[in-house]
Structure formats: C-alpha cells, structure tokens
Design a protein around this motif. Sequence first.
Motif, PDB file in Angstrom:
ATOM      1  N   ASN A 175       0.843  -1.201  -0.124  1.00 52.22           N
ATOM      2  CA  ASN A 175      -0.109   0.016   0.153  1.00 52.22           C
ATOM      3  C   ASN A 175       0.840   1.348  -0.196  1.00 52.22           C
ATOM      4  O   ASN A 175       0.466   2.353   0.354  1.00 52.22           O
ATOM      5  CB  ASN A 175      -1.016  -0.045   1.159  1.00 52.22           C
ATOM      6  N   VAL A 176       2.048   1.013  -0.406  1.00 52.54           N
ATOM      7  CA  VAL A 176       2.894   2.214  -0.287  1.00 52.54           C
ATOM      8  C   VAL A 176       2.403   3.405  -1.091  1.00 52.54           C
ATOM      9  O   VAL A 176       2.718   4.709  -1.012  1.00 52.54           O
ATOM     10  CB  VAL A 176       4.372   2.175  -0.858  1.00 52.54           C
ATOM     11  N   ASN A 177       1.722   3.125  -2.302  1.00 56.63           N
ATOM     12  CA  ASN A 177       1.129   4.062  -3.182  1.00 56.63           C
ATOM     13  C   ASN A 177      -0.678   4.327  -3.146  1.00 56.63           C
ATOM     14  O   ASN A 177      -0.953   5.270  -3.829  1.00 56.63           O
ATOM     15  CB  ASN A 177       1.275   3.786  -4.790  1.00 56.63           C
ATOM     16  N   THR A 178      -0.981   3.962  -1.891  1.00 54.44           N
ATOM     17  CA  THR A 178      -2.407   4.135  -1.529  1.00 54.44           C
ATOM     18  C   THR A 178      -2.479   5.222  -0.917  1.00 54.44           C
ATOM     19  O   THR A 178      -2.007   5.497   0.211  1.00 54.44           O
ATOM     20  CB  THR A 178      -2.822   2.851  -0.732  1.00 54.44           C
TER      21      THR A 178
ATOM     22  N   MET B  92       3.058  12.310   3.035  1.00 57.99           N
ATOM     23  CA  MET B  92       3.269  13.291   2.104  1.00 57.99           C
ATOM     24  C   MET B  92       2.233  13.963   1.452  1.00 57.99           C
ATOM     25  O   MET B  92       1.467  12.979   0.927  1.00 57.99           O
ATOM     26  CB  MET B  92       4.543  13.006   1.139  1.00 57.99           C
ATOM     27  N   MET B  93       2.084  15.206   0.994  1.00 63.89           N
ATOM     28  CA  MET B  93       1.087  15.961   0.240  1.00 63.89           C
ATOM     29  C   MET B  93       1.380  15.653  -1.178  1.00 63.89           C
ATOM     30  O   MET B  93       2.506  16.022  -1.745  1.00 63.89           O
ATOM     31  CB  MET B  93       0.614  17.195   0.661  1.00 63.89           C
ATOM     32  N   ARG B  94       0.729  15.477  -2.126  1.00 62.50           N
ATOM     33  CA  ARG B  94       0.843  15.400  -3.664  1.00 62.50           C
ATOM     34  C   ARG B  94      -0.087  16.137  -4.144  1.00 62.50           C
ATOM     35  O   ARG B  94      -1.432  15.889  -4.386  1.00 62.50           O
ATOM     36  CB  ARG B  94       0.777  14.158  -4.197  1.00 62.50           C
ATOM     37  N   HIS B  95       0.200  17.349  -5.127  1.00 61.18           N
ATOM     38  CA  HIS B  95      -0.842  18.123  -5.755  1.00 61.18           C
ATOM     39  C   HIS B  95      -1.289  17.522  -7.046  1.00 61.18           C
ATOM     40  O   HIS B  95      -0.562  16.780  -7.860  1.00 61.18           O
ATOM     41  CB  HIS B  95      -0.235  19.409  -6.117  1.00 61.18           C
TER      42      HIS B  95
ATOM     43  N   ASN C 212       1.964   6.960   4.405  1.00 59.32           N
ATOM     44  CA  ASN C 212       2.940   7.333   5.380  1.00 59.32           C
ATOM     45  C   ASN C 212       3.976   6.188   5.327  1.00 59.32           C
ATOM     46  O   ASN C 212       4.878   6.178   6.324  1.00 59.32           O
ATOM     47  CB  ASN C 212       2.450   7.849   6.508  1.00 59.32           C
ATOM     48  N   VAL C 213       4.035   5.130   4.523  1.00 61.37           N
ATOM     49  CA  VAL C 213       4.919   4.182   4.313  1.00 61.37           C
ATOM     50  C   VAL C 213       6.123   4.511   3.819  1.00 61.37           C
ATOM     51  O   VAL C 213       6.059   5.228   2.596  1.00 61.37           O
ATOM     52  CB  VAL C 213       4.357   2.890   3.536  1.00 61.37           C
ATOM     53  N   ASN C 214       7.443   4.400   4.578  1.00 60.58           N
ATOM     54  CA  ASN C 214       8.639   4.695   3.819  1.00 60.58           C
ATOM     55  C   ASN C 214       9.116   3.534   3.323  1.00 60.58           C
ATOM     56  O   ASN C 214       9.455   2.443   3.866  1.00 60.58           O
ATOM     57  CB  ASN C 214       9.504   5.054   4.917  1.00 60.58           C
ATOM     58  N   ALA C 215       9.168   3.364   1.802  1.00 58.82           N
ATOM     59  CA  ALA C 215       9.396   1.804   1.307  1.00 58.82           C
ATOM     60  C   ALA C 215      10.639   1.405   1.728  1.00 58.82           C
ATOM     61  O   ALA C 215      11.120   0.132   2.196  1.00 58.82           O
ATOM     62  CB  ALA C 215       9.206   1.923  -0.104  1.00 58.82           C
TER      63      ALA C 215
END
Length: 245
Positions: free
Chosen positions: A28-31, A80-83, A204-207
Amino acid sequence: MIKGIYTAASGMLAESIRTDATANNLANVNTAGFKKDAAVNKSFADMLISRINDGPVQPVGSVGTGAEVDEIVAIHTQGMMRHTGNPLDLAIEGQSYFAVETPAGVRYTRNGAFSRNSLGELTTADGHAVLAENGRLVVNGSSVTVSEEGIVSVDGIEAGRLRLAEFNDEKRLIKEGSSLFQDTGAGQKQATGLVRQGTLEMSNVNAVSEMVNLINGYRAYEVNAKAVQAHDQLLDKAVNEVGKI
C-alpha cells in the motif's frame, strides 16, 4: 530440549505475523491516505532455573519461554502531500478525518480521492457517500471549491460543510480495509485539520524502511528456524545415541 523447540517456534510465528504486516505496508505504499501498521511483540514470562539433586535447591537464573505479537497498531503520522489539480481530490493537513457513510455505519478515512456519483453526491472510490455536517454532500455543478475550513461551494453557492472528525485516542480506531477506520471509543473532539483542495495525502509508508524491516524479519525467522533444527538434532542424539548407553 523440547521446551527450546517451542520457544524458537513461537519466535518464528511472531516474525511471520510481523512480516505479513510489513508486506501489507509495502503493498500500500502508493495508496492515498493509507496508515502503516507496526507489530508489537511481547515475551512470555521467564522461567526460573534451579539446581536440583545437588544439595539444597539453588536458583541459578531464568530463561525465556518464547514471544508473541501482542498487537498490531496503526501509525497515524501524516503522509506526504501530492498536488493533483483535481477539484474533487481533498487532503487534510492535521489529525482530522473525513466522515463517510457505509452500509455498516459511519466510518472515517484520510483517503480524499473522491468522485461524483450519478446523483451528484461526493463519494469515495468504493462508492461511500462523503458526509457533510447536515448529511450527504451534493456537488452536481460545473465548479466545485472547498475552503480550508471544509466549506464546499458549487457554482458559487454553498452546498455544505465537510464533516471532519478528530479523536482523543487514535489507538481505538480499528482498520476495516479500503483506508476506512471504525471508531471503537476513541473519543471525538473539535476538528482542527485544514482541508487542501486539489491535493492527496499519500501513504505514510517509507518503502526503504519497510524493506529493511522485511529483511530483519526474515533473518530473525531464519535464526529461530536454525534453533529449532539444532534442538531437533540434539533430541535425535539423546534418543538414538545416548539412549543406547
């Protein structure tokens, strides 16, 4: 020796559960809005060792009897916030949560990747209605704007205010999948989060950190597996060789 096998085997089971939690974090690193899990281990009670058949009984120390996963807790730090630029993508800066309506009741999420259904209602990716303070939120218009306070306007007309929730004890929020949390007595308080339109909060996962945890878990599992193998070999000698004498 048999006790040693059980002790090492309990460590293998604990590391297996920890590895499952780590693997789920990586999946879920990109969820958007996902909160990582952490497995917390605890040891079984130590056992006292004493000398016997050699004069008075004398304690010589203690030995561990194994370990288990005490609980798996969600870590609620902000991602992290992504626009994105999509007016229906919303993120919260702070510790608040969006309230959504599900068949099982009201649930809470940080995943603000919203869309509009056929009725013009603001919904999650799974079709759950996003709640305003006065019910469901209808955003059927050409222009949707959301203020930092969560006030939603459609074509310049106020449509409602997002229902945001903040909790005293986030440990009482139970994961239900699809980035949803159930409140099991967390105790709500005044929401202080700020809404950011056209933005998504990522996991909030740090891969890299999770990959290190995965390797450490594998090594710990391997050490316990070798301990089981060593005890099995000693037991084999005790039964088949020492027994002959």
